[in-house]
Design a protein around this motif. Structure first.
Motif, PDB file in Angstrom:
ATOM      1  N   ALA A  14       0.814  -1.211   0.000  1.00 48.19           N
ATOM      2  CA  ALA A  14       0.000   0.000   0.000  1.00 48.19           C
ATOM      3  C   ALA A  14       0.850   1.265   0.000  1.00 48.19           C
ATOM      4  O   ALA A  14       0.368   2.330  -0.382  1.00 48.19           O
ATOM      5  N   VAL A  15       2.115   1.159   0.398  1.00 50.29           N
ATOM      6  CA  VAL A  15       3.009   2.329   0.383  1.00 50.29           C
ATOM      7  C   VAL A  15       4.175   2.103  -0.581  1.00 50.29           C
ATOM      8  O   VAL A  15       5.257   2.640  -0.393  1.00 50.29           O
ATOM      9  N   ASP A  16       3.949   1.269  -1.613  1.00 50.99           N
ATOM     10  CA  ASP A  16       4.977   0.945  -2.603  1.00 50.99           C
ATOM     11  C   ASP A  16       6.137   0.170  -1.997  1.00 50.99           C
ATOM     12  O   ASP A  16       7.289   0.317  -2.413  1.00 50.99           O
ATOM     13  N   GLY A  17       5.836  -0.645  -1.005  1.00 53.48           N
ATOM     14  CA  GLY A  17       6.857  -1.488  -0.393  1.00 53.48           C
ATOM     15  C   GLY A  17       6.813  -2.900  -0.944  1.00 53.48           C
ATOM     16  O   GLY A  17       5.888  -3.292  -1.656  1.00 53.48           O
ATOM     17  N   ILE A  18       7.819  -3.695  -0.589  1.00 58.48           N
ATOM     18  CA  ILE A  18       7.945  -5.067  -1.083  1.00 58.48           C
ATOM     19  C   ILE A  18       8.331  -5.958   0.100  1.00 58.48           C
ATOM     20  O   ILE A  18       9.129  -5.562   0.949  1.00 58.48           O
ATOM     21  N   LEU A  19       7.770  -7.151   0.144  1.00 57.99           N
ATOM     22  CA  LEU A  19       8.128  -8.152   1.146  1.00 57.99           C
ATOM     23  C   LEU A  19       8.624  -9.399   0.437  1.00 57.99           C
ATOM     24  O   LEU A  19       7.933  -9.952  -0.414  1.00 57.99           O
ATOM     25  N   VAL A  20       9.836  -9.836   0.765  1.00 59.86           N
ATOM     26  CA  VAL A  20      10.441 -11.025   0.153  1.00 59.86           C
ATOM     27  C   VAL A  20      10.693 -12.038   1.252  1.00 59.86           C
ATOM     28  O   VAL A  20      11.345 -11.729   2.259  1.00 59.86           O
ATOM     29  N   VAL A  21      10.155 -13.252   1.088  1.00 57.72           N
ATOM     30  CA  VAL A  21      10.273 -14.305   2.098  1.00 57.72           C
ATOM     31  C   VAL A  21      11.094 -15.456   1.535  1.00 57.72           C
ATOM     32  O   VAL A  21      10.772 -15.999   0.477  1.00 57.72           O
ATOM     33  N   ASP A  22      12.148 -15.811   2.245  1.00 63.01           N
ATOM     34  CA  ASP A  22      12.976 -16.970   1.897  1.00 63.01           C
ATOM     35  C   ASP A  22      12.994 -17.878   3.118  1.00 63.01           C
ATOM     36  O   ASP A  22      13.691 -17.610   4.094  1.00 63.01           O
ATOM     37  N   SER A  23      12.183 -18.945   3.075  1.00 62.61           N
ATOM     38  CA  SER A  23      12.016 -19.783   4.262  1.00 62.61           C
ATOM     39  C   SER A  23      11.928 -21.247   3.868  1.00 62.61           C
ATOM     40  O   SER A  23      10.847 -21.853   3.868  1.00 62.61           O
ATOM     41  N   PRO A  24      13.056 -21.861   3.514  1.00 67.43           N
ATOM     42  CA  PRO A  24      13.016 -23.286   3.153  1.00 67.43           C
ATOM     43  C   PRO A  24      12.738 -24.145   4.379  1.00 67.43           C
ATOM     44  O   PRO A  24      12.883 -23.701   5.529  1.00 67.43           O
ATOM     45  N   ALA A  25      12.326 -25.374   4.139  1.00 68.84           N
ATOM     46  CA  ALA A  25      12.076 -26.303   5.235  1.00 68.84           C
ATOM     47  C   ALA A  25      13.361 -26.520   6.020  1.00 68.84           C
ATOM     48  O   ALA A  25      14.428 -26.755   5.457  1.00 68.84           O
ATOM     49  N   GLY A  26      13.259 -26.434   7.321  1.00 70.63           N
ATOM     50  CA  GLY A  26      14.429 -26.596   8.168  1.00 70.63           C
ATOM     51  C   GLY A  26      15.163 -25.305   8.446  1.00 70.63           C
ATOM     52  O   GLY A  26      16.114 -25.300   9.230  1.00 70.63           O
ATOM     53  N   GLY A  27      14.746 -24.221   7.790  1.00 68.38           N
ATOM     54  CA  GLY A  27      15.360 -22.920   8.032  1.00 68.38           C
ATOM     55  C   GLY A  27      16.691 -22.750   7.324  1.00 68.38           C
ATOM     56  O   GLY A  27      17.155 -23.651   6.603  1.00 68.38           O
ATOM     57  N   PRO A  28      17.324 -21.600   7.484  1.00 69.79           N
ATOM     58  CA  PRO A  28      16.820 -20.460   8.249  1.00 69.79           C
ATOM     59  C   PRO A  28      15.771 -19.678   7.462  1.00 69.79           C
ATOM     60  O   PRO A  28      15.637 -19.851   6.263  1.00 69.79           O
ATOM     61  N   THR A  29      15.048 -18.831   8.158  1.00 66.74           N
ATOM     62  CA  THR A  29      14.066 -17.951   7.532  1.00 66.74           C
ATOM     63  C   THR A  29      14.654 -16.553   7.404  1.00 66.74           C
ATOM     64  O   THR A  29      15.149 -15.993   8.387  1.00 66.74           O
ATOM     65  N   ARG A  30      14.601 -16.019   6.194  1.00 67.87           N
ATOM     66  CA  ARG A  30      15.132 -14.676   5.925  1.00 67.87           C
ATOM     67  C   ARG A  30      14.016 -13.865   5.271  1.00 67.87           C
ATOM     68  O   ARG A  30      13.581 -14.164   4.162  1.00 67.87           O
ATOM     69  N   ILE A  31      13.546 -12.860   5.955  1.00 64.76           N
ATOM     70  CA  ILE A  31      12.463 -12.009   5.450  1.00 64.76           C
ATOM     71  C   ILE A  31      13.007 -10.597   5.267  1.00 64.76           C
ATOM     72  O   ILE A  31      13.517  -9.999   6.215  1.00 64.76           O
ATOM     73  N   THR A  32      12.889 -10.097   4.052  1.00 62.02           N
ATOM     74  CA  THR A  32      13.401  -8.772   3.708  1.00 62.02           C
ATOM     75  C   THR A  32      12.239  -7.882   3.299  1.00 62.02           C
ATOM     76  O   THR A  32      11.405  -8.287   2.494  1.00 62.02           O
ATOM     77  N   ALA A  33      12.193  -6.704   3.866  1.00 58.49           N
ATOM     78  CA  ALA A  33      11.174  -5.711   3.516  1.00 58.49           C
ATOM     79  C   ALA A  33      11.861  -4.484   2.950  1.00 58.49           C
ATOM     80  O   ALA A  33      12.929  -4.072   3.414  1.00 58.49           O
ATOM     81  N   GLU A  34      11.244  -3.925   1.923  1.00 59.01           N
ATOM     82  CA  GLU A  34      11.773  -2.726   1.258  1.00 59.01           C
ATOM     83  C   GLU A  34      10.686  -1.667   1.242  1.00 59.01           C
ATOM     84  O   GLU A  34       9.572  -1.921   0.800  1.00 59.01           O
ATOM     85  N   LEU A  35      11.025  -0.474   1.742  1.00 59.82           N
ATOM     86  CA  LEU A  35      10.061   0.619   1.843  1.00 59.82           C
ATOM     87  C   LEU A  35      10.640   1.866   1.202  1.00 59.82           C
ATOM     88  O   LEU A  35      11.870   2.045   1.178  1.00 59.82           O
ATOM     89  N   PRO A  36       9.797   2.747   0.681  1.00 57.21           N
ATOM     90  CA  PRO A  36      10.319   4.024   0.191  1.00 57.21           C
ATOM     91  C   PRO A  36      10.839   4.854   1.368  1.00 57.21           C
ATOM     92  O   PRO A  36      10.300   4.791   2.472  1.00 57.21           O
ATOM     93  N   TRP A  37      11.864   5.654   1.112  1.00 55.35           N
ATOM     94  CA  TRP A  37      12.476   6.420   2.198  1.00 55.35           C
ATOM     95  C   TRP A  37      11.583   7.589   2.610  1.00 55.35           C
ATOM     96  O   TRP A  37      11.182   7.735   3.744  1.00 55.35           O
ATOM     97  N   ARG A  38      11.295   8.478   1.665  1.00 54.09           N
ATOM     98  CA  ARG A  38      10.406   9.618   1.897  1.00 54.09           C
ATOM     99  C   ARG A  38      10.783  10.404   3.156  1.00 54.09           C
ATOM    100  O   ARG A  38       9.976  10.654   4.039  1.00 54.09           O
ATOM    101  N   GLY A  39      12.062  10.771   3.241  1.00 56.35           N
ATOM    102  CA  GLY A  39      12.517  11.477   4.421  1.00 56.35           C
ATOM    103  C   GLY A  39      12.125  12.950   4.412  1.00 56.35           C
ATOM    104  O   GLY A  39      11.690  13.485   3.420  1.00 56.35           O
TER     105      GLY A  39
END
Length: 451
Positions: free
Chosen positions: A426-451
């Protein structure tokens, strides 16, 4: 939010994962050998063959109607003729989108509709003349014709010569039997003639035909790539219209999320602090009545009420922290995420490397994203350690949460991760999930800066 870590092991979800499906069909023949007999190659060839007659019809209609309408603009008749030309081109565009969808597998959304604000023919003509997609359809009708001629000639030439040469050993006997010559004439003048009539020449011709036949599908595929680009660029919705649709969808997600948050706050207040305050009022009322009759019992009830006040205050603090923590406003993401990490059931290492603070709205979304991910780790991951990294790349805010748990998180299974991905989108962000069986789980989120 609840993510089913224990379900769907082995699944990788989210953007960036495009692995082959488990049931993907495996071919024994390499792509170069099976291409000439694949259904896709014949569909693309049929698309090119149909492109010429349709291109002639579109080009003739577009040029005739546009020229006639432009010439008649000195009179009133030019406007309806031009409007009719654009309407006809839009009709041809619908046919072209259907042809591309059926033969090329290209899914092209319909362009934005012609918006008529008032009743009447004049309003309709004005609307269609002002509509940008109508003029793109006219441009497509003009540009598609010369390309269709080129594609038709190239594709038909390679296809015909390739298959004719490949099958030459099957039909060369027609020349000596019915033509009075040894085979297909390769060269001839007044004194010399060369015929493909001996086994070696026939074999070489067939092999050369095989090479051309194998190359033809890839040539046709390259030709239809240009058609795909033209259909997508000229017959689909404009980027502005697509962006408007995305923003409308994102606005709906934001509204639904805000309504859900309000319902959660109301429920927490009603079932938590409000209920405790009601019990507290009743207890103090009873203590007041017993104050003169039984001072010791009244003192005990006041002491219990004091404990209820502390519990209610703690619940209100937790609720306020869930709405927007004061530490985030006062000290930023580093301190806020460090505070969240202390409440996680596993040790969490937090590393925040930001040159400045992003916009407050983005900062809040980043905080609640990490909070929910750490909550998932506490409840479902069965991990022994986790890390949280926050950094900036150009105009994007990057978040990454990693744990060594059991894995199996699946954003496509309708879990809490799906809702989190919608919030980020909803804010032009992205969620990437890398979670194979047995782990590890790596979840990356990307958001606009808009400082």
């Amino acid at each position: 939010m609840a993510t089913e870590y224990g379900q769907g092991y082995g699944h990788r979800s989210g953007p960036g994962f495009h692995g082959a499906a488990a049931g993907e069909r495996r071919h024994r023949l390499p792509a170069a050998l099976r291409a000439p007999i694949e259904a896709r190659s014949w569909r693309e060839f049929g698309y090119v063959m149909l492109g010429l007659p349709l291109g002639i019809a579109m080009f003739t209609f577009a040029i005739t109607m546009f020229s006639l309408g432009a010439g008649l603009l000195v009179t009133f008749l030019g406007v309806p003729v031009l409007a009719g030309a654009l309407a006809g081109c839009r009709g041809f565009g619908a046919l072209e989108r259907a042809r591309a969808r059926g033969l090329l597998g290209v899914e092209v959304d319909s362009p934005e509709r012609v918006t008529v604000r008032r009743q009447g023919a004049m309003a309709w003509m004005g609307a269609i003349l002002k509509n940008g997609s109508s003029w793109r359809h006219l441009l497509y009708a003009v540009l598609q014709f010369p390309w269709a001629v080129f594609s038709f000639v190239v594709a038909l030439t390679f296809w015909a010569y390739g298959w004719a040469m490949l099958t030459y050993p099957l039909w060369f006997w027609l020349f000596p039997v019915y033509g009075g010559q040894g085979g297909l004439q390769l060269y001839g003048d007044g004194t010399h003639s060369i015929y493909l009539d001996n086994p070696f020449e026939i074999t070489v011709t067939a092999l050369l035909g095989l090479l051309i036949t194998m190359a033809t599908p890839w040539i046709v595929r390259a030709l239809t790539t240009v058609d795909r680009l033209m259909v997508l660029g000229l017959l689909g919705p404009s980027r502005l219209a697509t962006r408007v649709v995305e923003l409308e969808s994102d606005r709906g997600v934001v509204v639904d999320t805000a309504a859900a948050d309000l319902r959660r706050i109301e429920r927490d207040l009603h079932d938590g602090a409000q209920a405790r305050l009601v019990n507290l009022a009743m207890g103090l009322g009873l203590a007041k009545e017993k104050l003169t009759e039984d001072p010791q019992e009244a003192a005990r009830m006041v002491d219990e009420a004091h404990g209820e006040v502390k519990t209610a205050l703690q619940e209100l603090r937790d609720l306020a922290r869930g709405i927007h923590p004061a530490v985030l406003t006062d000290r930023g993401l580093d301190a806020a995420l460090s505070s969240v990490a202390t409440r996680c059931t596993v040790p969490v290492a937090v590393d925040v490397d930001l040159p400045a603070r992003p916009a407050p709205a983005i900062e809040g979304i980043a905080y609640f994203t990490v909070s929910e991910l750490l909550q998932n780790i506490s409840k479902h991951a069965r991990a022994t350690r986790a890390t949280v990294d926050v950094w900036r790349v150009e105009n994007r805010l990057m978040l990454q949460v990693v744990d060594n748990g059991v894995g199996g998180a699946d954003v496509s299974a309708g879990s809490g991760l799906a809702g989190l991905a919608e919030r980020l989108d909803a804010v032009d962000g992205i969620l990437v999930v890398d979670s194979p069986a047995g782990g590890p789980t790596r979840i990356t989120a990307e958001l606009p800066w808009r400082g």
